[in-house]
Design an enzyme around this catalytic site. Structure first.
Site, PDB file in Angstrom:
ATOM      1  N   HIS A 347     -31.555 -29.636   9.053  1.00  0.00           N
ATOM      2  CA  HIS A 347     -30.362 -29.678   9.883  1.00  0.00           C
ATOM      3  C   HIS A 347     -29.959 -28.250  10.225  1.00  0.00           C
ATOM      4  CE1 HIS A 347     -29.392 -33.903   9.742  1.00  0.00           C
ATOM      5  NE2 HIS A 347     -29.343 -33.944   8.417  1.00  0.00           N
ATOM      6  N   CYS A 390     -31.184 -28.794  14.217  1.00  0.00           N
ATOM      7  CA  CYS A 390     -30.058 -28.924  15.134  1.00  0.00           C
ATOM      8  C   CYS A 390     -29.312 -27.596  15.212  1.00  0.00           C
ATOM      9  CB  CYS A 390     -29.125 -30.024  14.650  1.00  0.00           C
ATOM     10  SG  CYS A 390     -27.762 -30.341  15.779  1.00  0.00           S
TER      11      CYS A 390
END
Length: 516
Positions: A347, A390
């Site tokens: 992430h 991300c």
């Protein structure tokens, strides 16, 4: 005139300001701090040692004297006034040109605005070029990121930003463009992976890359724009020869044909380290498990083992362990290896990736252990980084943001996106990004990410044809840009940024390729 005497005459005709300017312009060739150059003989001797200046190759001297506007000296020394070389990067020329237009008052204002970023003692007696050097040292500016300088000029002398705009246009940098607003009827299974951040402008539908809609389970929706790889100093694009009927090769294409290739002769190609973070159940911030990332891990492992890399896999790492793994790797001896590959699956948000504890690591921190100072045995060898994480959280309903919004358990499309952090100032780095600045990419829970899967497939298909890595990444761009969700509304465009000086061409493996 004897060439040594000619160089001596040049030194006698110029002053300390010109010496400082020439050292600044040549710093990428010298690979040393320009402030350490204390005389013209020192400068010219260093350039001759680097084999970029000699009686047979005087072109650099002509280029330098032209940049600092010394036409009379060129004439007096009977040097050609026509520039036939391009040793000095457009980035260095830009900074020098800007310094020439900055007044003493402008410089004082710049130093005032930089007080919170740069130690005051570093700004005390510095010239404009010194200030630029310090900003580079602190990674406030580089070849592909001049945002901080533009911000300062907006307050000090806005007209100077016109030169930066011209530089960006000449370098062919992509314009970040956004799609029109989405309909709320988009299936909830498409989940955002990034943000539409600063510098985003509306994009008419006609600017979208051509789409091939597909309903197959591995085609996932994405957003993207048409772009070219970011040019950086000493960039090698590795373009193949273009053979078009009736067309003549441009001078630039001829120069590309003469590019060298990084040596790939070691018994072991190098280490490929994969940092794969999936289980975020103990994270201090709300982050979901990255279901499907194991598919990417296995694909990367198979492909890089096939390419003769020693693959090291580390799973579910906290921040400190991520840094520790890479620092230890950077301290290792890579003298008997050709290059390094690092793949990070996690992430993230803009400029950072997450450890499974919810603590963040900047992209720069991941790459720093392998620069020229951190890892001497990798100097002049390619360091290849591929980041799938991300990098934003701006909401665009009904697509949700990886790690920031609730995720429907039935969704099979999750998120990962690109890195806005630039590559280090040193040469021989490549940073492969899942998408262009401020845009999004996706992770299929069953089939992995479009970017990593396309990367692996194209390596398998094109390495046996001896295609260079940047050309392979261009093919990845093309393949991913053609994919779309069933409705054709979501697109993605990957983008590499690099400071490679030569082509990266992996030797053709003796073993048969793994399954794509």
């Amino acid at each position: 005139m004897d060439f040594q005497k000619l160089l001596l005459e040049v030194g006698k005709s110029l002053g300390q300001d010109e010496l400082k300017a020439l050292a600044f312009l040549c710093m990428d060739l010298l690979r040393r701090n320009p402030n350490s150059v204390d005389s013209f003989p020192d400068l010219f001797s260093s350039l001759m040692d680097k084999d970029v200046l000699s009686a047979e190759k005087p072109q650099l001297l002509t280029e330098l004297l032209t940049i600092i506007r010394q036409p009379r000296l060129l004439r007096d020394l009977h040097l050609s006034a026509q520039i036939t070389s391009n040793y000095i990067s457009a980035y260095r020329k830009l900074l020098y040109s800007l310094s020439e237009d900055i007044t003493d008052e402008d410089l004082r204002s710049m130093k005032f605005l930089l007080n919170s970023k740069v130690p005051r003692r570093k700004l005390a007696e510095n010239t404009t070029l010194d200030v630029f050097l310090e900003m580079e040292h602190l990674d406030l500016i580089n070849e592909t990121n001049l945002n901080k300088l533009e911000e300062i000029f907006n307050s000090v002398c806005p007209v100077l930003n016109l030169k930066i705009d011209q530089y960006k246009a000449e370098m062919g940098r992509p314009r970040s463009l956004s799609l029109p607003s989405e309909s709320n009827e988009v299936p909830a299974s498409f989940q955002r992976t990034g943000s539409l951040g600063r510098g985003v402008q509306p994009m008419p539908p006609s600017f979208l890359p051509s789409m091939n809609s597909s309903n197959s389970s591995d085609d996932v929706g994405q957003v993207g724009v048409i772009c070219q790889p970011l040019p950086t100093n000493n960039v090698s694009y590795g373009l193949n020869k273009m053979e078009t009927q009736g067309a003549t090769m441009t001078e630039a294409q001829k120069q590309m044909e003469g590019l060298e290739t990084y040596p790939m002769t070691a018994a072991k190609r190098g280490i490929c380290v994969i940092l794969n973070n999936n289980d975020f159940s103990k994270s201090d911030v709300s982050l979901k498990d990255r279901v499907g990332t194991d598919v990417d891990e296995q694909s990367l492992k198979r492909v890089f083992e096939w390419l003769n890399f020693e693959v090291q896999i580390h799973r579910d790492l906290v921040k400190e362990t991520m840094l520790s793994v890479l620092k230890m790797l950077g301290k290792g001896d890579h003298s008997q290896m050709d290059c390094l590959v690092c793949c990070v699956l996690s992430h993230g948000k803009e400029g950072i990736v997450y450890g499974v504890d919810g603590c963040t690591v900047t992209i720069k921190e991941l790459m720093d252990p392998f620069d020229g100072l951190g890892c001497v045995s990798l100097v002049e060898k390619p360091k290849l980084f591929f980041i799938q994480a991300c990098q934003g959280n701006k909401e665009q309903k009904p697509v949700e943001i990886d790690g920031r919004e609730e995720e429907d358990d039935d969704d099979y499309i999750c998120s990962d996106a690109r890195v806005t952090e630039s590559i280090p100032n040193g040469a021989d780095f490549l940073l492969g990004m899942a998408t262009v600045p401020s845009y999004v990419s996706f992770r299929d829970r069953t089939n992995g990410t479009w970017y990593i899967q396309s990367l692996c497939q194209n390596l398998i298909q094109m390495v046996p044809r001896e295609v260079d890595l940047v050309s392979i990444l261009t093919k990845v761009n093309a393949d991913v840009s053609r994919k779309s969700c069933p409705y054709g509304w979501k697109k993605q465009m990957p983008q590499p940024a690099f400071s490679l000086r030569k082509k990266v061409i992996f030797p053709v493996p003796k073993m048969p390729p793994p399954d794509a």
